[in-house]
Design an enzyme around this catalytic site. Structure first.
Site, PDB file in Angstrom:
ATOM      1  N   HIS A 157       0.703  -1.095   0.097  1.00  0.00           N
ATOM      2  CA  HIS A 157      -0.033   0.067  -0.210  1.00  0.00           C
ATOM      3  C   HIS A 157       1.134   1.251   0.044  1.00  0.00           C
ATOM      4  O   HIS A 157       0.280   2.426  -0.135  1.00  0.00           O
ATOM      5  CB  HIS A 157      -0.987   0.081   1.364  1.00  0.00           C
ATOM      6  CG  HIS A 157      -0.145   0.237   2.366  1.00  0.00           C
ATOM      7  ND1 HIS A 157       0.332  -0.785   3.319  1.00  0.00           N
ATOM      8  CD2 HIS A 157      -0.214   1.332   3.183  1.00  0.00           C
ATOM      9  CE1 HIS A 157       0.966  -0.438   4.057  1.00  0.00           C
ATOM     10  NE2 HIS A 157       0.763   0.929   4.396  1.00  0.00           N
TER      11      HIS A 157
HETATM   12  C1  UD1 Z   1      -1.582   5.790   5.724  1.00  0.00           C
HETATM   13  C2  UD1 Z   1       0.039   6.283   5.940  1.00  0.00           C
HETATM   14  C3  UD1 Z   1       0.976   4.906   6.103  1.00  0.00           C
HETATM   15  C4  UD1 Z   1       0.068   3.860   6.816  1.00  0.00           C
HETATM   16  C5  UD1 Z   1      -1.388   3.431   6.044  1.00  0.00           C
HETATM   17  C6  UD1 Z   1      -1.566   2.130   7.090  1.00  0.00           C
HETATM   18  C7  UD1 Z   1       0.333   8.619   5.565  1.00  0.00           C
HETATM   19  C8  UD1 Z   1       1.146   9.331   4.831  1.00  0.00           C
HETATM   20  N1  UD1 Z   1       0.321   7.278   5.265  1.00  0.00           N
HETATM   21  O1  UD1 Z   1      -1.463   5.291   4.437  1.00  0.00           O
HETATM   22  O2  UD1 Z   1       1.812   5.330   6.520  1.00  0.00           O
HETATM   23  O3  UD1 Z   1       1.191   2.814   6.374  1.00  0.00           O
HETATM   24  O4  UD1 Z   1      -1.804   4.673   6.318  1.00  0.00           O
HETATM   25  O5  UD1 Z   1      -2.597   1.548   6.385  1.00  0.00           O
HETATM   26  O6  UD1 Z   1      -0.291   9.182   6.598  1.00  0.00           O
HETATM   27  N2  UD1 Z   1      -8.718   4.741   1.824  1.00  0.00           N
HETATM   28  C9  UD1 Z   1     -10.079   3.896   1.912  1.00  0.00           C
HETATM   29  N3  UD1 Z   1     -10.544   3.509   3.110  1.00  0.00           N
HETATM   30  C10 UD1 Z   1      -9.970   3.907   4.398  1.00  0.00           C
HETATM   31  C11 UD1 Z   1      -8.515   4.440   4.190  1.00  0.00           C
HETATM   32  C12 UD1 Z   1      -7.945   4.958   2.889  1.00  0.00           C
HETATM   33  O7  UD1 Z   1     -10.885   3.829   0.847  1.00  0.00           O
HETATM   34  O8  UD1 Z   1     -10.267   3.601   5.415  1.00  0.00           O
HETATM   35  C13 UD1 Z   1      -8.324   4.959   0.407  1.00  0.00           C
HETATM   36  C14 UD1 Z   1      -8.838   6.233  -0.108  1.00  0.00           C
HETATM   37  O9  UD1 Z   1      -8.736   6.318  -1.455  1.00  0.00           O
HETATM   38  C15 UD1 Z   1      -7.678   7.265   0.669  1.00  0.00           C
HETATM   39  C16 UD1 Z   1      -6.388   6.183   0.178  1.00  0.00           C
HETATM   40  O10 UD1 Z   1      -6.864   4.953   0.621  1.00  0.00           O
HETATM   41  O11 UD1 Z   1      -7.529   8.357  -0.371  1.00  0.00           O
HETATM   42  C17 UD1 Z   1      -5.327   6.743   1.007  1.00  0.00           C
HETATM   43  O12 UD1 Z   1      -5.445   6.593   2.501  1.00  0.00           O
HETATM   44  P1  UD1 Z   1      -4.370   7.524   3.214  1.00  0.00           P
HETATM   45  O13 UD1 Z   1      -4.909   7.344   4.649  1.00  0.00           O
HETATM   46  O14 UD1 Z   1      -4.089   8.634   2.773  1.00  0.00           O
HETATM   47  O15 UD1 Z   1      -3.031   6.838   3.139  1.00  0.00           O
HETATM   48  P2  UD1 Z   1      -2.507   5.135   3.287  1.00  0.00           P
HETATM   49  O16 UD1 Z   1      -2.275   4.678   1.883  1.00  0.00           O
HETATM   50  O17 UD1 Z   1      -3.618   4.365   4.050  1.00  0.00           O
HETATM   51  N1  UDP Z   2      -3.327  -5.678   9.290  1.00  0.00           N
HETATM   52  C1  UDP Z   2      -4.604  -6.187   9.418  1.00  0.00           C
HETATM   53  N2  UDP Z   2      -5.332  -6.720   8.226  1.00  0.00           N
HETATM   54  C2  UDP Z   2      -4.964  -6.648   7.260  1.00  0.00           C
HETATM   55  C3  UDP Z   2      -3.521  -5.935   6.991  1.00  0.00           C
HETATM   56  C4  UDP Z   2      -2.874  -5.742   7.788  1.00  0.00           C
HETATM   57  O1  UDP Z   2      -5.157  -6.453  10.746  1.00  0.00           O
HETATM   58  O2  UDP Z   2      -5.604  -7.107   6.057  1.00  0.00           O
HETATM   59  C5  UDP Z   2      -2.629  -5.053  10.437  1.00  0.00           C
HETATM   60  C6  UDP Z   2      -1.002  -5.860  10.476  1.00  0.00           C
HETATM   61  O3  UDP Z   2      -1.317  -7.148  11.406  1.00  0.00           O
HETATM   62  C7  UDP Z   2      -0.418  -4.851  11.172  1.00  0.00           C
HETATM   63  C8  UDP Z   2      -1.218  -3.528  10.464  1.00  0.00           C
HETATM   64  O4  UDP Z   2      -2.105  -3.851  10.298  1.00  0.00           O
HETATM   65  O5  UDP Z   2      -0.537  -4.682  12.675  1.00  0.00           O
HETATM   66  C9  UDP Z   2      -0.115  -2.824   9.510  1.00  0.00           C
HETATM   67  O6  UDP Z   2      -0.869  -1.888   8.942  1.00  0.00           O
HETATM   68  P1  UDP Z   2      -0.461  -1.213   7.647  1.00  0.00           P
HETATM   69  O7  UDP Z   2       0.434  -2.447   6.812  1.00  0.00           O
HETATM   70  O8  UDP Z   2      -1.857  -0.884   6.947  1.00  0.00           O
HETATM   71  O9  UDP Z   2       0.300   0.026   7.993  1.00  0.00           O
HETATM   72  P2  UDP Z   2       2.115   0.095   8.241  1.00  0.00           P
HETATM   73  O10 UDP Z   2       2.303  -0.763   9.421  1.00  0.00           O
HETATM   74  O11 UDP Z   2       2.843   0.087   7.014  1.00  0.00           O
HETATM   75  O12 UDP Z   2       1.930   1.703   8.678  1.00  0.00           O
END
Ligand code: UD1
Ligand code: UDP
Length: 383
Positions: A224
């Site tokens: 992601h």
């Molecule tokens: C964010 C964090 C990243 C973290 C990740 C965990 C930043 C810069 N990035 O990235 O460090 O690893 O969260 O998962 O803060 N979206 C949905 N539903 C949701 C959330 C997101 O549809 O509940 C989609 C939307 O299109 C949104 C896109 O994902 O615009 C990106 O979401 P965003 O929270 O901006 O960044 P992440 O990629 O989730």
């Molecule tokens: N995780 C989860 N369900 C999923 C994928 C990840 O519960 O389908 C959990 C995973 O065990 C970990 C956390 O989400 O604890 C990691 O989140 P993510 O990879 O979105 O973010 P990051 O750690 O890169 O910030």
């Protein structure tokens, strides 16, 4: 007269602050990693409340974790954040919403955890109001300045008062950067989260049966990160790498897909490439218990996640990181993780090596981090 002057100030004076701790969450990993701290705070009857920034909002990226981890509901939720497309607007909306909540609550400490925009907004809102800021997971550095998370890590650390570094290595980064706040090495709360949930996951989760999986006969994949999926050439390279892995191994690959990645595959018209990977099974993002169950029985995980590099290390599952760098070098040092980059052949070669790796490495992320962090908070703030 004095009271009128006070209200016109832009900051909160120490006499206005109340003896309570504010926890800022807003993303999936933040909720998971704060869960043991929230439990520890509740156990000690320490006054506290949660602000949810609204960064993650889909049920299976947010509320699901509150439900399955039995967490108290956030007292404040920042509205309308999901519509913000760019980092600036998203962070600004969260900053404004958090500030409004902090002005109502006036807590003596704000805790943020990790490197998402949520945490930058929380730390900045508190800093500007002169509220003490504690950063959990301080001192992580990837050295990759393309990453929004790296910008956030640096900024949050430099505006925090209490820095909870998970390892000596992360503390060293803080020392080298001459970060101002008080530094502590506490371990990582993800160890507690796993400990509190893995047994329940093994007992309760039915996901492996539902997907027809057996221990050790599948790989797990998550993807992601912005630098991977928002650049078509990188995303294509990774998918080609996964295709090569699928061709040379007997294993299926389970892919709980992040909503962002699902959207990018459609946007870049890559669904046919994905569908051509025969052994790839895409599923919705899972809850924490199902994810732990999938991870702990997998043969290997391919990921660009930060948290999953740690969890796989703790659970003794080999990890191939689909990135050019890691801010978790401890995992590479102990031998649980290989940083493979995004080129197809390198991904495949790293999988071949890691799948047979000796799994007797030691967990570098300590133990009891949540208790240690809450001890420090109690002592520092005399709460
Ligand atoms: C964010 C964090 C990243 C973290 C990740 C965990 C930043 C810069 N990035 O990235 O460090 O690893 O969260 O998962 O803060 N979206 C949905 N539903 C949701 C959330 C997101 O549809 O509940 C989609 C939307 O299109 C949104 C896109 O994902 O615009 C990106 O979401 P965003 O929270 O901006 O960044 P992440 O990629 O989730
Ligand atoms: N995780 C989860 N369900 C999923 C994928 C990840 O519960 O389908 C959990 C995973 O065990 C970990 C956390 O989400 O604890 C990691 O989140 P993510 O990879 O979105 O973010 P990051 O750690 O890169 O910030």
């Amino acid at each position: 007269m004095l009271m009128i002057c006070m209200r016109q100030l832009k900051v909160l004076g120490p006499e206005e602050l109340r003896d309570k701790v504010c926890i800022i969450v807003g993303t999936r990993p933040g909720i998971i990693k704060f869960s043991p701290i929230i439990r520890e705070i509740e156990k000690r009857n320490m006054p506290s409340f949660i602000i949810h920034t609204g960064q993650h909002y889909s049920y299976n990226m947010d509320k699901l974790f509150f439900d399955e981890l039995s967490l108290p509901q956030p007292k404040h939720r920042v509205p309308n954040v999901s519509s913000a497309r760019y980092h600036g607007k998203q962070t600004a909306k969260m900053l404004e919403g958090i500030e409004a909540a902090l002005l109502k609550e006036k807590p003596r400490l704000v805790l943020v955890g990790g490197d998402a925009n949520t945490n930058l907004a929380g730390a900045l809102a508190a800093r500007k109001l002169h509220i003490c800021v504690g950063h959990i997971e301080a001192g992580l550095r990837s050295g990759d300045w393309r990453m929004p998370e790296e910008h956030n890590r640096v900024m949050i650390d430099h505006i925090s008062d209490l820095l909870f570094a998970p390892t000596e290595e992360s503390k060293r980064n803080l020392v080298e950067e001459k970060v101002e706040g008080k530094r502590f090495v506490t371990g990582n709360t993800i160890v507690d989260a796993i400990e509190q949930n893995v047994v329940i996951a093994k007992a309760k989760s039915k996901i492996k049966e539902e997907l027809g999986l057996k221990r050790g006969n599948y790989f797990l994949l998550t993807l992601h990160r912005e630098e991977n999926i928002d650049f078509k050439e990188n995303l294509v390279d990774i998918l080609k790498g996964i295709k090569m892995v699928a061709k040379v191994s007997n294993f299926g690959i389970i892919f709980p897909i992040h909503p962002r990645t699902k959207k990018r595959l459609r946007y870049f018209k890559l669904n046919s490439l994905v569908n051509s990977i025969k052994k790839l099974k895409i599923i919705d993002p899972t809850g924490y218990l199902d994810f732990l169950a999938l991870l702990e029985s997998s043969s290997l995980v391919l990921t660009d996640s930060g948290g999953i590099q740690e969890e796989s290390c703790i659970l003794r599952i080999p990890c191939v990181t689909l990135r050019e760098s890691t801010e978790r070098p401890e995992t590479v040092k102990v031998g649980s993780n290989a940083v493979a980059g995004t080129k197809p052949k390198t991904i495949m070669n790293n999988v071949k090596t890691m799948v047979n790796v000796n799994r007797s490495w030691k967990n570098p992320f300590g133990e009891d981090a949540s208790r240690k962090i809450v001890d420090i908070i109690e002592k520092e703030l005399a709460l």
